[in-house]
Design an enzyme around this catalytic site. Structure first.
Site, PDB file in Angstrom:
ATOM      1  N   GLN A  17      10.907  21.019  -4.696  1.00 31.15           N
ATOM      2  CA  GLN A  17      10.729  20.416  -6.021  1.00 31.15           C
ATOM      3  C   GLN A  17      11.798  20.731  -7.059  1.00 31.15           C
ATOM      4  OE1 GLN A  17       7.420  20.184  -9.658  1.00 31.15           O
ATOM      5  NE2 GLN A  17       6.824  21.080  -7.714  1.00 31.15           N
ATOM      6  N   ARG A 104      25.778  32.207   4.210  1.00 34.26           N
ATOM      7  CA  ARG A 104      25.651  32.446   5.649  1.00 34.26           C
ATOM      8  C   ARG A 104      26.091  31.243   6.473  1.00 34.26           C
ATOM      9  NH1 ARG A 104      21.099  35.215   3.653  1.00 34.26           N
ATOM     10  NH2 ARG A 104      19.693  33.438   4.073  1.00 34.26           N
ATOM     11  N   GLU A 139       6.429  27.898  -7.592  1.00 33.67           N
ATOM     12  CA  GLU A 139       5.983  27.453  -8.916  1.00 33.67           C
ATOM     13  C   GLU A 139       5.126  28.480  -9.639  1.00 33.67           C
ATOM     14  OE1 GLU A 139       5.239  25.740 -12.317  1.00 33.67           O
ATOM     15  OE2 GLU A 139       6.510  24.665 -10.916  1.00 33.67           O
ATOM     16  N   ASP A 168       9.090  24.887 -11.365  1.00 36.70           N
ATOM     17  CA  ASP A 168       9.940  24.063 -10.508  1.00 36.70           C
ATOM     18  C   ASP A 168      10.635  22.950 -11.291  1.00 36.70           C
ATOM     19  OD1 ASP A 168       9.988  25.071  -7.874  1.00 36.70           O
ATOM     20  OD2 ASP A 168       7.935  24.433  -7.545  1.00 36.70           O
ATOM     21  N   GLY A 247       0.995  27.767 -33.171  1.00 39.30           N
ATOM     22  CA  GLY A 247       1.942  27.559 -34.254  1.00 39.30           C
ATOM     23  C   GLY A 247       1.298  27.804 -35.603  1.00 39.30           C
ATOM     24  N   GLY A 248       1.978  27.378 -36.640  1.00 37.53           N
ATOM     25  CA  GLY A 248       1.490  27.621 -37.994  1.00 37.53           C
ATOM     26  C   GLY A 248       0.355  26.703 -38.420  1.00 37.53           C
TER      27      GLY A 248
END
Length: 416
Positions: A17, A104, A139, A168, A247-248
């Site tokens: 993903q 690799r 995730e 993801d 939040g405010g």
């Protein structure tokens, strides 16, 4: 109108993903994305969570639109030569393998720079440099190690991961931004560079307001958190805040008419200070407009739960869409909780290209998300995902420069 990234070739070594999210976004903007897959196997998600036997899953198709598929085994002698030619011809290589996997194969960053100094090499990793840099991440691990889960859920309950794939897909979006930035820089410098995004870093970036609150805790309780008004003490870390807005402007999820049988009969309601008087009139509490205990935002902070209980008494008499229709003319921020079914059926999202119907040669028609970023002068069409190896011969001829005989030898050798 030309597409924004037309002429850019992406060597797509990604799977599952995070990486495919990134390369799909670039493909939507017109980049030629060459998805490299294991011969006979392909991206693991082709076979994961299948709803139709022997057909590419929705997991795969919804993450790999607008790409071309080439099967290749770079571990074979011929495969390594083909891979080298692809590096020479492409602008960007994107991978999200386990740490060290590309090295690799014999293609370290230093080797890639030798082959193509203009190459931009982009990687998704689980963690940045540190004690966990060699660990694999998925995730929900990213959500937990990036701080999101510890601040999600209700106070007193366990940590909760969100259904939004911020680990993801969120990191894939960050990586796409990094790639486009590196491409812009290459216009001035002429050189490629490494672009790395760690999933832990991406989740933390999306959780920055909680890091903000962690620092504010050093100076006292967080008054906009509803636990403050209920007299519940704060601990040392940013707490889980339920459906508080973060939040405010205090916000809450409230029941609407039909909530007893409909799990999505809810609305998110924000008591924005600028429209407080409108809220009071709407819910039948006009006395709160002048009451010293409610008139000012600071005075209301210790009464958040009680205020939302009163608002909920009103919302429970109405359908969630009726609540929105009544609030919007009064500039009261709110929104219904929309299910995936409601979103799939919403005509406006089809009209805007946010949800798209795609026709697949084996699956038939299915719905997928479209490009969430709209440009005024650069179209972004959604084309179906490729079948495994569908464009192998085409890419080997037009990009790598092989002829039919050389392709046949490569196939016989197991390189493609």
């Amino acid at each position: 109108m030309s597409k924004a990234l037309e002429g850019i070739k992406i060597l797509d070594m990604t799977h599952v993903q995070s990486g495919p999210t990134c390369t799909q976004l670039l493909a939507w903007f017109g980049a030629d994305v060459l998805k490299v897959e294991r011969p006979g196997v392909g991206d693991a998600t082709r076979g994961q969570l299948r709803d139709i036997p022997d057909v590419d899953s929705l997991y795969f198709t919804m993450l790999n639109h607008n790409k071309r598929s080439v099967t290749l085994n770079p571990k074979t002698e011929t495969g390594a030569k083909i891979f080298t030619r692809l590096i020479e011809e492409c602008d960007v290589m994107v991978e999200n393998f386990a740490p060290g996997a590309i090295d690799r194969m014999g293609f370290s960053w230093e080797k890639i720079q030798e082959i193509n100094p203009r190459m931009i090499y982009a990687s998704v990793k689980g963690f940045g440099p540190g004690p966990y840099e060699d660990c694999k991440v998925y995730e929900n691990v990213a959500q937990c190690t990036g701080g999101a889960a510890s601040t999600t859920g209700f106070l007193g309950g366990p940590p909760v991961v969100t259904g939004a794939q911020i680990g993801d897909s969120g990191t894939g979006l960050h990586l796409a931004f990094g790639i486009v930035t590196a491409l812009f820089h290459r216009e001035q410098s002429g050189k490629g560079q490494r672009v790395e995004c760690a999933m832990q870093d991406g989740v933390l970036n999306l959780s920055r307001v909680k890091l903000r609150d962690q620092q504010r805790l050093a100076h006292g309780p967080l008054p906009e958190y509803s636990q403050h008004g209920q007299g519940i003490e704060f601990g040392e870390a940013t707490p889980r805040a339920g459906n508080d807005s973060g939040g405010g402007q205090p916000g809450w999820i409230l029941k609407c008419k039909g909530w007893e049988t409909d799990p999505n009969a809810y609305v998110y309601f924000i008591t924005q200070a600028a429209v407080w008087k409108n809220i009071c009139d709407l819910i039948g509490r006009p006395e709160w407009k002048e009451d010293p205990g409610y008139a000012k935002p600071e005075a209301r902070l210790d009464k958040i739960k009680a205020i939302f209980d009163a608002i909920e008494e009103w919302t429970m008499t109405l359908d969630k869409f009726d609540v929105m229709n009544l609030c919007n003319p009064l500039n009261i921020p709110c929104g219904p909780i929309l299910s995936m079914k409601e979103l799939a059926d919403e005509p406006s999202l089809r009209n805007s290209g946010t949800i798209v119907e795609v026709d697949h040669p084996e699956r038939g028609k299915y719905l997928t998300v479209g490009n969430p970023v709209k440009l005024s002068d650069s179209p972004s069409d959604v084309e179906r995902s490729p079948l495994l190896g569908e464009h192998t011969d085409e890419i080997l001829k037009t990009v790598v420069g092989l002829n039919d005989e050389e392709i046949a030898v490569a196939r016989e050798e197991g390189a493609i």
